[in-house]
Design a protein around this motif. Structure first.
Motif, mmCIF file in Angstrom:
data_model
loop_
_atom_site.group_PDB
_atom_site.id
_atom_site.type_symbol
_atom_site.label_atom_id
_atom_site.label_comp_id
_atom_site.label_asym_id
_atom_site.label_seq_id
_atom_site.Cartn_x
_atom_site.Cartn_y
_atom_site.Cartn_z
ATOM 1 N N GLU A 1 4.021 -13.137 3.098
ATOM 2 C CA GLU A 1 4.933 -12.439 4.007
ATOM 3 C C GLU A 1 6.382 -12.641 3.571
ATOM 4 O O GLU A 1 7.175 -11.702 3.564
ATOM 5 N N ARG B 1 8.826 -9.723 2.491
ATOM 6 C CA ARG B 1 10.082 -9.573 3.245
ATOM 7 C C ARG B 1 11.266 -9.503 2.276
ATOM 8 O O ARG B 1 12.143 -8.652 2.419
ATOM 9 N N TRP C 1 12.285 -4.045 5.518
ATOM 10 C CA TRP C 1 11.317 -4.926 6.167
ATOM 11 C C TRP C 1 11.098 -4.575 7.632
ATOM 12 O O TRP C 1 9.956 -4.499 8.094
ATOM 13 N N ASP D 1 7.561 -3.746 9.109
ATOM 14 C CA ASP D 1 6.996 -4.706 10.057
ATOM 15 C C ASP D 1 6.554 -4.049 11.360
ATOM 16 O O ASP D 1 5.687 -4.578 12.058
ATOM 17 N N LEU E 1 -2.605 -6.098 3.510
ATOM 18 C CA LEU E 1 -1.440 -6.839 3.004
ATOM 19 C C LEU E 1 -1.792 -7.570 1.720
ATOM 20 O O LEU E 1 -1.003 -7.615 0.777
#
Length: 103
Positions: A55, A59, A66, A70, A79
């Motif tokens: 993550e 990011r 992002w 998100d 992911l």
């Protein structure tokens, strides 16, 4: 004439095309994974990234995108695949070097 290795020249010549992907009909663009700033090394375990490390890398890669990314629901497996495809785009998994030392 200097025999010093010019890292600025190497960075300019080694620059890769950005990694592009779509999600929910939106285009996202990230730099090649190897172009993230070295500061990211303090925040993640590159050799065996955890879910939190992935993550953090995403990011940083997505930067200003992002928040938009998100907001979109994404399964964890997706992911993981996004991360693998980003690495594949780089040509070498994060934490490995094309010039690895002999073992």
């Amino acid at each position: 004439m200097s025999n010093a290795f010019d890292l600025d020249v190497w960075v300019k010549e080694a620059r890769k095309e950005p990694f592009r992907f779509t999600l929910a009909g939106q285009l996202f663009v990230m730099p090649a994974a190897g172009e993230l700033d070295k500061k990211i090394l303090r925040a993640v375990n590159i050799d065996a990234p955890s879910a939190a490390d992935i993550e953090t890398l995403l990011r940083h890669g997505l930067g200003d995108q992002w928040a938009q990314f998100d907001e979109i629901p994404v399964p964890l497996a997706a992911l993981g695949e996004l991360f693998r495809q980003w690495q594949k785009h780089e040509g070498v998994p994060l934490g490995e070097s094309p010039a690895s030392a002999d073992s």
